[in-house]
Design an enzyme around this catalytic site. Structure first.
Site, PDB file in Angstrom:
ATOM      1  N   LYS A   1     -13.359   1.525  16.279  1.00  0.00           N
ATOM      2  CA  LYS A   1     -12.136   0.708  16.352  1.00  0.00           C
ATOM      3  C   LYS A   1     -11.566   0.685  17.768  1.00  0.00           C
ATOM      4  CE  LYS A   1     -10.957   0.624  11.628  1.00  0.00           C
ATOM      5  NZ  LYS A   1     -10.369   1.265  10.487  1.00  0.00           N
TER       6      LYS A   1
ATOM      7  N   PHE B   1      -4.149   3.116  14.894  1.00  0.00           N
ATOM      8  CA  PHE B   1      -4.438   4.116  13.868  1.00  0.00           C
ATOM      9  C   PHE B   1      -5.649   3.690  13.055  1.00  0.00           C
ATOM     10  CE2 PHE B   1      -1.173   7.466  13.229  1.00  0.00           C
ATOM     11  CZ  PHE B   1      -0.464   7.226  14.383  1.00  0.00           C
TER      12      PHE B   1
ATOM     13  N   ASN C   1       0.848  -1.198   0.000  1.00  0.00           N
ATOM     14  CA  ASN C   1       0.000   0.000   0.000  1.00  0.00           C
ATOM     15  C   ASN C   1       0.882   1.246   0.000  1.00  0.00           C
ATOM     16  OD1 ASN C   1       0.562   0.809   2.836  1.00  0.00           O
ATOM     17  ND2 ASN C   1      -0.388  -1.181   3.244  1.00  0.00           N
TER      18      ASN C   1
HETATM   19  O1  C5P Z   1      -9.072  -2.104  11.027  1.00  0.00           O
HETATM   20  P1  C5P Z   1      -7.970  -1.300  10.458  1.00  0.00           P
HETATM   21  O2  C5P Z   1      -7.009  -2.099   9.608  1.00  0.00           O
HETATM   22  O3  C5P Z   1      -8.403  -0.043   9.765  1.00  0.00           O
HETATM   23  O4  C5P Z   1      -7.167  -0.804  11.744  1.00  0.00           O
HETATM   24  C1  C5P Z   1      -5.990  -0.072  11.623  1.00  0.00           C
HETATM   25  C2  C5P Z   1      -5.141  -0.334  12.828  1.00  0.00           C
HETATM   26  O5  C5P Z   1      -5.001  -1.750  13.004  1.00  0.00           O
HETATM   27  C3  C5P Z   1      -3.727   0.192  12.665  1.00  0.00           C
HETATM   28  O6  C5P Z   1      -3.267   0.579  13.948  1.00  0.00           O
HETATM   29  C4  C5P Z   1      -2.963  -1.012  12.131  1.00  0.00           C
HETATM   30  O7  C5P Z   1      -1.588  -0.962  12.480  1.00  0.00           O
HETATM   31  C5  C5P Z   1      -3.667  -2.165  12.839  1.00  0.00           C
HETATM   32  N1  C5P Z   1      -3.706  -3.397  12.050  1.00  0.00           N
HETATM   33  C6  C5P Z   1      -3.055  -4.514  12.536  1.00  0.00           C
HETATM   34  N2  C5P Z   1      -3.093  -5.692  11.849  1.00  0.00           N
HETATM   35  C7  C5P Z   1      -3.781  -5.780  10.683  1.00  0.00           C
HETATM   36  C8  C5P Z   1      -4.454  -4.654  10.177  1.00  0.00           C
HETATM   37  C9  C5P Z   1      -4.385  -3.466  10.886  1.00  0.00           C
HETATM   38  O8  C5P Z   1      -2.430  -4.417  13.582  1.00  0.00           O
HETATM   39  N3  C5P Z   1      -3.799  -6.938  10.035  1.00  0.00           N
END
Ligand code: C5P
Length: 403
Positions: free
Chosen positions: A337, A323, A210
């Site tokens: 969240k 985040f 990304n």
């Molecule tokens: O649910 P979402 O992906 O939008 O949440 C974002 C947060 O979750 C960020 O802090 C990101 O570092 C964390 N995250 C994670 N593992 C994932 C996806 C997102 O720790 N597989």
């Protein structure tokens, strides 16, 4: 707290005397450095009397009037002895010199030799303040992580009314002292930061990723280190330099990031998950490169482990900060969240516009476990990082008080 106070040559130079006094009252030791132009407005004796220390007025003069080796390297010693570098009034000329790294007198030379926090309080005529050259210089200085104590609107000595009047000595002193207090408020903490994107292989030569640059996470690591924390930075592949004195743990995939974070969880007292972790991956990528054919290729993707949710279950009394990069309904999503992932704070930012990924600036909301939402205006990622820690420490106190 040792403060190097640079005084530039503007009519507002006399207000720097009040600033020096306010800093001393706040417990700082103040070493004044005056530019040649500043001495046209105020005599060094005023500052010497207020601070009880010799005022530095020239790069190559010593007390006896002869250039000596010790006076020739004094700017280095002064830069090392002082923990904060403040300039008031910062003239248009000084801003331009700092922005471009010109070093033709003591103050500008000491600036280049200084590695700690810099606070600049500009003062000048409105047109000079609004000139694109000054705008660019201020932006560069902000991007470098320096604090700008914005000038106020009002009547100016040149007869104009508008922005450009030096902020009040009290406001500048508060900004300088707050910066000084931040220097050590994370001492004893171990901050575990994740940053950057992850790369999820499709085959040995291709991957899914990304647009994350890692700039926000690296700014967080730098801020935590500057405030005295031990910092572990678990980073996906990025093209930026790691801050000094942090333990860098490079990873590639979401699974590697998960393992690196869980391995170090016991050490951490604050966890900041700013990485843009891929949500999907090819769970068993083929060992050989997928051949190009004319046929449609379908990739089967599985969800990656949600590291933040796992941390939410295992966090104990650690502060957990996640985040949320959203394209709509920022406040609602940030609070949602916060609940579902059991975090103490979610830093929400809108992505898709000019800010966010790869930009040097950001504008965020902080959703807190107390139910509060704190908007943080557009600022450099480094300044936002400091706001995140300011609020995190305030939040921890509020949560302890509730228990
Ligand atoms: O649910 P979402 O992906 O939008 O949440 C974002 C947060 O979750 C960020 O802090 C990101 O570092 C964390 N995250 C994670 N593992 C994932 C996806 C997102 O720790 N597989």
């Amino acid at each position: 707290m040792n403060v190097l106070l640079g005084v530039g040559g503007g009519i507002a130079a006399y207000k720097a005397a009040e600033l020096a006094r306010a800093l001393m009252e706040g417990g700082a030791r103040v070493q004044v450095v005056m530019t040649a132009a500043a001495q046209e407005f105020v005599r060094p004796l005023t500052f010497a009397a207020l601070t009880g220390r010799k005022v530095i007025t020239d790069l190559f003069s010593s007390a006896s009037g002869d250039a000596t080796l010790s006076s020739a390297v004094e700017h280095i010693a002064v830069a090392q002895e002082n923990g904060l570098f403040a300039v008031a009034p910062a003239t248009a000329d000084l801003l331009a010199k700092f922005a471009n790294g010109l070093a033709d007198d003591f103050l500008t030379t000491a600036y280049l030799a200084f590695t700690g926090p810099v606070i600049l309080a500009p003062a000048m005529n409105t047109n000079m303040w609004l000139h694109p050259a000054t705008r660019e210089n201020v932006k560069r200085l902000r991007d470098r992580g320096h604090r700008i104590v914005e000038p106020e609107e009002g009547y100016l000595a040149c007869g104009m009314t508008g922005a450009g009047r030096l902020a009040s000595p009290d406001a500048i002193a508060r900004a300088v002292l707050a910066e000084g207090n931040r220097r050590s408020d994370l001492e004893g903490e171990t901050v575990l930061v994740t940053a950057g994107p992850t790369q999820e292989p499709i085959d040995p030569v291709r991957y899914l990723t990304n647009r994350s640059s890692g700039k926000m996470g690296y700014a967080i690591a730098e801020a935590a280190r500057a405030r005295g924390a031990r910092v572990i930075l678990v980073s996906g592949p990025v093209h930026i330099q790691a801050p000094r004195d942090v333990t860098l743990v490079p990873v590639r995939t979401a699974n590697e990031m998960r393992a690196a974070v869980l391995d170090r969880l016991d050490k951490a007292t604050i966890i900041v998950k700013s990485a843009a972790v891929a949500d999907f991956h090819v769970s068993r990528p083929p060992e050989q490169k997928i051949k190009k054919t004319a046929a449609r290729l379908t990739l089967e993707l599985d969800p990656t482990p949600d590291i933040l949710s796992e941390l939410g279950r295992r966090k104990g009394d650690r502060l957990l900060i996640g985040f949320a990069a959203e394209t709509e309904n920022l406040n609602r999503e940030a609070h949602r969240k916060l609940e579902t992932k059991n975090c103490d704070m979610i830093v929400g930012n809108l992505v898709g516009g000019a800010l966010g990924f790869d930009s040097d600036e950001n504008e965020v909301v902080l959703a807190l476990r107390t139910g509060e939402t704190v908007p943080v205006e557009r600022a450099s990622k480094r300044a936002i990082a400091d706001r995140i820690f300011d609020e995190a420490l305030r939040l921890r106190q509020a949560l302890h008080a509730r228990q």
